[in-house]
Design an enzyme around this catalytic site. Structure first.
Site, mmCIF file in Angstrom:
data_model
loop_
_atom_site.group_PDB
_atom_site.id
_atom_site.type_symbol
_atom_site.label_atom_id
_atom_site.label_comp_id
_atom_site.label_asym_id
_atom_site.label_seq_id
_atom_site.Cartn_x
_atom_site.Cartn_y
_atom_site.Cartn_z
ATOM 1 N N MET A 117 -6.715 2.456 -10.915
ATOM 2 C CA MET A 117 -5.349 2.415 -10.400
ATOM 3 C C MET A 117 -4.968 3.752 -9.773
ATOM 4 S SD MET A 117 -4.583 -0.691 -11.371
ATOM 5 C CE MET A 117 -2.850 -1.001 -11.482
ATOM 6 N N THR A 118 -5.678 4.135 -8.732
ATOM 7 C CA THR A 118 -5.389 5.416 -8.100
ATOM 8 C C THR A 118 -6.135 5.542 -6.778
ATOM 9 O OG1 THR A 118 -5.229 7.788 -8.526
ATOM 10 C CG2 THR A 118 -7.286 6.735 -9.109
ATOM 11 N N THR A 119 -5.825 6.581 -6.031
ATOM 12 C CA THR A 119 -6.604 6.936 -4.841
ATOM 13 C C THR A 119 -6.746 8.446 -4.779
ATOM 14 O OG1 THR A 119 -5.714 5.044 -3.609
ATOM 15 C CG2 THR A 119 -6.797 6.775 -2.333
#
Length: 198
Positions: free
Chosen positions: A8-10
């Site tokens: 859940m990230t970039t």
């Protein structure tokens, strides 16, 4: 439930002609709940080295804390600094030690920095493997971010240009990835100044 960035990230890292650039979003998740909107996912080790984090926050913080202490100790013992590759190998070894002990650290890391050999961007994970890249991305938004990186990156890119590219890559991911959002952090590290002979 712990704060998790893994899926859940970039995060993105870009090697440039005058240093390196790291970028990330600011959202941290607790399952499907947004746990924080102001998380700093880029940890600066010192003026030459930084790490972008995807994964479980507690695991990443522990690895970075141990790596920072071990790196400093090694430098004091031998009297000169570790290269970026040596520092990355140290971080990857710490991550791999958890896997070997059946207590894995759930992290993916982008390690970026500059040394006397130039600028470097490495991808590392809990398997202990490291790969050097011109640019890299990780997290749930990385497939979208890679599309932007692939289309805009050139080997002649500067830190200023790479900061814009990183921002656009993370922004594109935030448009479609529910795990990425709430703003963008960018960190640029310039190459070491070469000493001029008198």
């Amino acid at each position: 439930m712990p704060l998790v960035y893994h899926t859940m990230t970039t995060i993105v890292g870009i090697k440039t002609t005058d240093g390196v650039v790291l970028g990330s979003d600011k959202r941290a998740s607790k399952g499907f709940f947004i746990g924080s909107k102001i998380v700093q996912k880029i940890a600066k080790i010192d003026d030459t080295l930084a790490v972008a984090i995807a994964g479980q926050l507690s695991d990443a913080e522990h690895i970075i804390k141990v790596a920072k202490a071990e790196r400093r100790l090694m430098e004091l013992r031998r009297g000169f600094p570790l290269t970026i590759k040596e520092s990355t190998r140290l971080i990857a070894n710490i991550a791999y030690s958890g896997l070997r002990n059946y207590q894995p650290y759930y992290v993916e890391l982008l390690v970026a920095g500059v040394d006397r050999e130039g600028a470097h961007v490495f991808a590392a994970d809990m398997s202990g493997a490291i790969t050097e890249e011109d640019f890299a991305s990780s997290g749930s938004g990385s497939p979208i971010a890679y599309g932007v990186l692939e289309s805009l990156y050139t080997k002649s890119v500067t830190n200023s240009q790479a900061s814009e590219i990183a921002s656009r890559a993370v922004s594109a991911a935030m448009e479609r990835d529910p795990g990425s959002g709430n703003g963008i952090n960018i960190l640029a590290i310039p190459n070491l100044q070469t000493e001029v002979a008198a």
